[in-house]
Design a protein around this motif. Sequence first.
Motif, PDB file in Angstrom:
ATOM      1  N   ASP A  48       0.804  -1.108   0.134  1.00 36.24           N
ATOM      2  CA  ASP A  48      -0.049  -0.044  -0.095  1.00 36.24           C
ATOM      3  C   ASP A  48       0.861   1.269   0.171  1.00 36.24           C
ATOM      4  OD1 ASP A  48      -2.137   2.152   0.414  1.00 36.24           O
ATOM      5  OD2 ASP A  48      -2.763   1.233   2.030  1.00 36.24           O
ATOM      6  N   THR A  49       0.897   1.847  -0.879  1.00 38.15           N
ATOM      7  CA  THR A  49       1.974   3.076  -1.242  1.00 38.15           C
ATOM      8  C   THR A  49       1.191   4.357  -1.019  1.00 38.15           C
ATOM      9  OG1 THR A  49       1.640   3.307  -3.538  1.00 38.15           O
ATOM     10  CG2 THR A  49       3.388   1.851  -2.866  1.00 38.15           C
ATOM     11  N   ARG A  50      -0.190   4.341  -0.682  1.00 41.47           N
ATOM     12  CA  ARG A  50      -0.832   5.741  -0.532  1.00 41.47           C
ATOM     13  C   ARG A  50      -0.163   6.306   0.766  1.00 41.47           C
ATOM     14  NH1 ARG A  50      -6.753   3.104   0.112  1.00 41.47           N
ATOM     15  NH2 ARG A  50      -5.484   2.011   1.442  1.00 41.47           N
ATOM     16  N   PRO A  51      -0.417   7.675   0.883  1.00 38.59           N
ATOM     17  CA  PRO A  51       0.041   8.386   2.138  1.00 38.59           C
ATOM     18  C   PRO A  51      -0.846   7.826   3.291  1.00 38.59           C
ATOM     19  CG  PRO A  51      -0.361   9.897   0.183  1.00 38.59           C
ATOM     20  CD  PRO A  51      -0.802   8.513  -0.028  1.00 38.59           C
ATOM     21  N   ASN A  52       0.198   7.277   4.503  1.00 41.86           N
ATOM     22  CA  ASN A  52      -0.512   6.835   5.395  1.00 41.86           C
ATOM     23  C   ASN A  52      -1.180   5.501   5.208  1.00 41.86           C
ATOM     24  OD1 ASN A  52       0.432   9.189   7.136  1.00 41.86           O
ATOM     25  ND2 ASN A  52      -1.619  10.254   6.611  1.00 41.86           N
ATOM     26  N   GLY A  53      -0.821   4.916   4.199  1.00 41.03           N
ATOM     27  CA  GLY A  53      -1.518   3.424   3.956  1.00 41.03           C
ATOM     28  C   GLY A  53      -1.151   2.573   4.589  1.00 41.03           C
ATOM     29  N   ASN A  54      -1.888   1.736   4.976  1.00 44.42           N
ATOM     30  CA  ASN A  54      -1.781   0.703   5.993  1.00 44.42           C
ATOM     31  C   ASN A  54      -2.420  -0.794   5.747  1.00 44.42           C
ATOM     32  OD1 ASN A  54      -4.527   1.335   6.740  1.00 44.42           O
ATOM     33  ND2 ASN A  54      -3.938   2.592   8.372  1.00 44.42           N
ATOM     34  N   ALA A  55      -2.735  -0.778   4.425  1.00 46.64           N
ATOM     35  CA  ALA A  55      -3.438  -2.056   4.010  1.00 46.64           C
ATOM     36  C   ALA A  55      -2.693  -2.992   3.248  1.00 46.64           C
ATOM     37  CB  ALA A  55      -4.615  -1.508   3.076  1.00 46.64           C
ATOM     38  N   ALA A  94      -4.619 -17.658   0.624  1.00 44.26           N
ATOM     39  CA  ALA A  94      -4.665 -17.022   2.026  1.00 44.26           C
ATOM     40  C   ALA A  94      -3.984 -15.462   1.816  1.00 44.26           C
ATOM     41  CB  ALA A  94      -3.935 -17.860   2.767  1.00 44.26           C
ATOM     42  N   ASN A  95      -4.507 -14.553   2.891  1.00 44.93           N
ATOM     43  CA  ASN A  95      -3.947 -13.487   3.132  1.00 44.93           C
ATOM     44  C   ASN A  95      -3.439 -13.220   4.366  1.00 44.93           C
ATOM     45  OD1 ASN A  95      -6.979 -12.752   1.214  1.00 44.93           O
ATOM     46  ND2 ASN A  95      -4.782 -12.455   0.180  1.00 44.93           N
ATOM     47  N   ILE A  96      -2.151 -12.758   4.677  1.00 42.22           N
ATOM     48  CA  ILE A  96      -1.934 -12.720   6.019  1.00 42.22           C
ATOM     49  C   ILE A  96      -1.070 -11.170   5.795  1.00 42.22           C
ATOM     50  CG2 ILE A  96      -1.684 -15.128   6.619  1.00 42.22           C
ATOM     51  CD1 ILE A  96       1.317 -15.057   5.835  1.00 42.22           C
ATOM     52  N   GLY A  97      -0.838 -10.881   7.339  1.00 45.65           N
ATOM     53  CA  GLY A  97       0.003  -9.848   7.606  1.00 45.65           C
ATOM     54  C   GLY A  97      -0.410  -8.310   7.446  1.00 45.65           C
ATOM     55  N   GLN A  98      -1.971  -8.334   7.198  1.00 47.09           N
ATOM     56  CA  GLN A  98      -2.467  -7.085   7.003  1.00 47.09           C
ATOM     57  C   GLN A  98      -2.678  -6.382   8.219  1.00 47.09           C
ATOM     58  OE1 GLN A  98      -6.398  -5.819   5.647  1.00 47.09           O
ATOM     59  NE2 GLN A  98      -5.349  -5.012   3.868  1.00 47.09           N
ATOM     60  N   ASP A  99      -2.330  -5.097   8.738  1.00 42.76           N
ATOM     61  CA  ASP A  99      -2.341  -4.717  10.151  1.00 42.76           C
ATOM     62  C   ASP A  99      -2.629  -2.964  10.098  1.00 42.76           C
ATOM     63  OD1 ASP A  99      -2.260  -4.278  12.870  1.00 42.76           O
ATOM     64  OD2 ASP A  99       0.059  -4.013  12.832  1.00 42.76           O
ATOM     65  N   PRO A 100      -3.993  -2.793   9.839  1.00 42.36           N
ATOM     66  CA  PRO A 100      -4.453  -1.299   9.697  1.00 42.36           C
ATOM     67  C   PRO A 100      -4.332  -0.674  11.250  1.00 42.36           C
ATOM     68  CG  PRO A 100      -6.191  -2.826   9.477  1.00 42.36           C
ATOM     69  CD  PRO A 100      -5.218  -3.719   9.488  1.00 42.36           C
ATOM     70  N   ASP A 101      -3.942   0.633  10.904  1.00 38.64           N
ATOM     71  CA  ASP A 101      -4.019   1.254  12.161  1.00 38.64           C
ATOM     72  C   ASP A 101      -5.421   1.705  12.719  1.00 38.64           C
ATOM     73  OD1 ASP A 101      -1.313   1.429  11.709  1.00 38.64           O
ATOM     74  OD2 ASP A 101      -1.312   3.472  10.527  1.00 38.64           O
ATOM     75  N   GLY A 145      -7.172   0.176  14.714  1.00 39.40           N
ATOM     76  CA  GLY A 145      -8.222  -0.822  14.995  1.00 39.40           C
ATOM     77  C   GLY A 145      -9.293  -1.007  13.897  1.00 39.40           C
ATOM     78  N   ALA A 146      -8.874  -0.395  12.791  1.00 41.90           N
ATOM     79  CA  ALA A 146      -9.691  -0.452  11.430  1.00 41.90           C
ATOM     80  C   ALA A 146      -9.782  -1.953  11.002  1.00 41.90           C
ATOM     81  CB  ALA A 146      -9.098   0.176  10.477  1.00 41.90           C
ATOM     82  N   ILE A 147     -10.978  -2.298  10.539  1.00 46.20           N
ATOM     83  CA  ILE A 147     -11.254  -3.649   9.897  1.00 46.20           C
ATOM     84  C   ILE A 147     -10.345  -3.981   8.783  1.00 46.20           C
ATOM     85  CG2 ILE A 147     -13.106  -4.943   8.852  1.00 46.20           C
ATOM     86  CD1 ILE A 147     -15.208  -3.245  10.195  1.00 46.20           C
ATOM     87  N   GLN A 148      -9.868  -5.100   8.859  1.00 49.12           N
ATOM     88  CA  GLN A 148      -8.854  -5.539   7.861  1.00 49.12           C
ATOM     89  C   GLN A 148      -9.937  -5.840   6.626  1.00 49.12           C
ATOM     90  OE1 GLN A 148      -7.608  -9.095  10.291  1.00 49.12           O
ATOM     91  NE2 GLN A 148      -5.548  -8.479   9.954  1.00 49.12           N
ATOM     92  N   SER A 149      -9.109  -5.493   5.335  1.00 45.14           N
ATOM     93  CA  SER A 149      -9.944  -5.969   4.175  1.00 45.14           C
ATOM     94  C   SER A 149      -9.359  -7.083   3.602  1.00 45.14           C
ATOM     95  CB  SER A 149      -9.767  -4.501   3.271  1.00 45.14           C
ATOM     96  OG  SER A 149      -8.337  -4.248   3.058  1.00 45.14           O
ATOM     97  N   ALA A 150      -8.234  -7.582   3.890  1.00 44.12           N
ATOM     98  CA  ALA A 150      -7.594  -8.887   3.258  1.00 44.12           C
ATOM     99  C   ALA A 150      -6.996  -9.735   4.496  1.00 44.12           C
ATOM    100  CB  ALA A 150      -6.407  -8.433   2.376  1.00 44.12           C
TER     101      ALA A 150
END
Length: 515
Positions: free
Chosen positions: A320-327, A352-359, A361-366
């Motif tokens: 995720d290359t967006r500013p403040n991207g965390n997906a 399988a998708n692993i390792g996504q850690d949004p800031d 407490g946002a819901i994981q999308s993957a």
Amino acid sequence: MRIRAISLFVVALTAFSSVAIAQVPRRTHPPAQSEAGTAPAEAHQAAPHTDPTVRREPFDRTLFGPDPVYPVGAYDPVEETATYGGKRAVPTPRPLLELGYPLYDEGPIGAGHDIVGAKNLVRPQFLVYGDLRTALAYNDTGGAEKGQVAARLNLEVDLKLTATERLHAFFRPLDNNARFTRDEFFGDDAQGGELILDGALETLFFEGDIGAIQSGLTDRYARYDLPIAFGQLPLFYQNGIWFDDAVVGVAFAVPARNSPKLDISNFDVSVFAGFSDVETTALRKAGGVLDEHGADVYGAVLFADAREGHLELGYGYLDDTRPNGNASYHSLALGWSRRYGGWLSNSVRLIANIGQDPDGGAIQSADGAVFLLENSLVTSKPSTLVPYANFFLGLDRPQPLARGNDGVLKNTGINFETDGLTGFPKLTDTAQDAWGGAVGVSYLFDLSRQVVAEIATVQLLRGKSDTIVGEEVALGARYQQNLSPAWLARFDAMYGFRSNADDIRGVRAELRRKF
């Protein structure tokens, strides 16, 4: 006198030759020692070598049948000869434009031009081909009810340079961002007509082989193959379930390897990187639009034919290359296909998708995984009559690595796929905390037409899901008919029952012109 002298000379020469030949002893057995002074040879050739895994089988006369017997009048020599000489040309639609040597032409194609080297001759060919799809449909997706006629034009532009190098481009001039040229002329939510003209490139890439290019430039054959492609190129992995997208990037492969120790007859390794136009439902802008410029993607895929099956193993990382991207997340894909017992063709897939850690407490999308089980029976007509039963089990929120707005269930059955033209309704294909499948049969008759009938379902796994409002069941049917080598007619119908939402339904007729 001269004739007599010549005769005496010939007689003498013949006698001398006979004596000389007679003086050379004939060898009746191998020499006791070779000329190089090696150990005595026991025979003219080495003893045959037998692989230790092979065993001799005793002779059984009953396994051999007699030669065929042709009764009087049953053997037709003309018919037998026609097997080899009675061939005819197969009619094919011609490309819209052909420059250089034609497509599907017979006879010599010419020696080519020594521009980049005699060992990689240039033989230019420019082709424009594709198809025009026109459909009349009535679609009720639960939220909108429309009747419309829509069109889609697919144009492939191909410039072949050598036997291994080419430039390729793809256009869709009658649609843009899932909006197609159409006229919505009936239905409660019809909005009239819209002409969409779009000259943007869908793909534009170069592909070739570094080994062949080196052979031409150095005039020495390279001892390796290294296929490579770069530009805005389409990538397609795990039968399109895991990756089916055109990204701006580069890909290369190490092909045609094998490993006798691991019983792998052939394996390839493909490496890819995409830096723009990466589409995934895990990254969206405000309003739910996919953010195709918000991520880079990197990965590698292994293809292997081993132990009477086909293995496909993939790893990808979406950054995720967006500013403040965390997906950002890691994605794993595993597929194994094999035929069992001569009656069942089976494919097992895991994404399988692993390792996504949004800031925050946002819901994981993957996150999570989906198991896909695809089965088809091998009938007495294995190429035309194919009963199938495909199943899935989704845990949490599985995502493809990159494939636009489609979910991971697109290939599970016809009730999980739209038509890419009119917005034909489908069952929810996210597999989020759900299980289900599709059971149906496909019959191709004499390969000129096809009938498909199917029942499919989506069931909640834990009683709730963010993307699936309730249990879904659908009945679907499809009929396709070749009208000519260039024309194809297709008809689809489906009805979906949804427990906590409005039912969905659709019927459509499509005419496709290939060129």
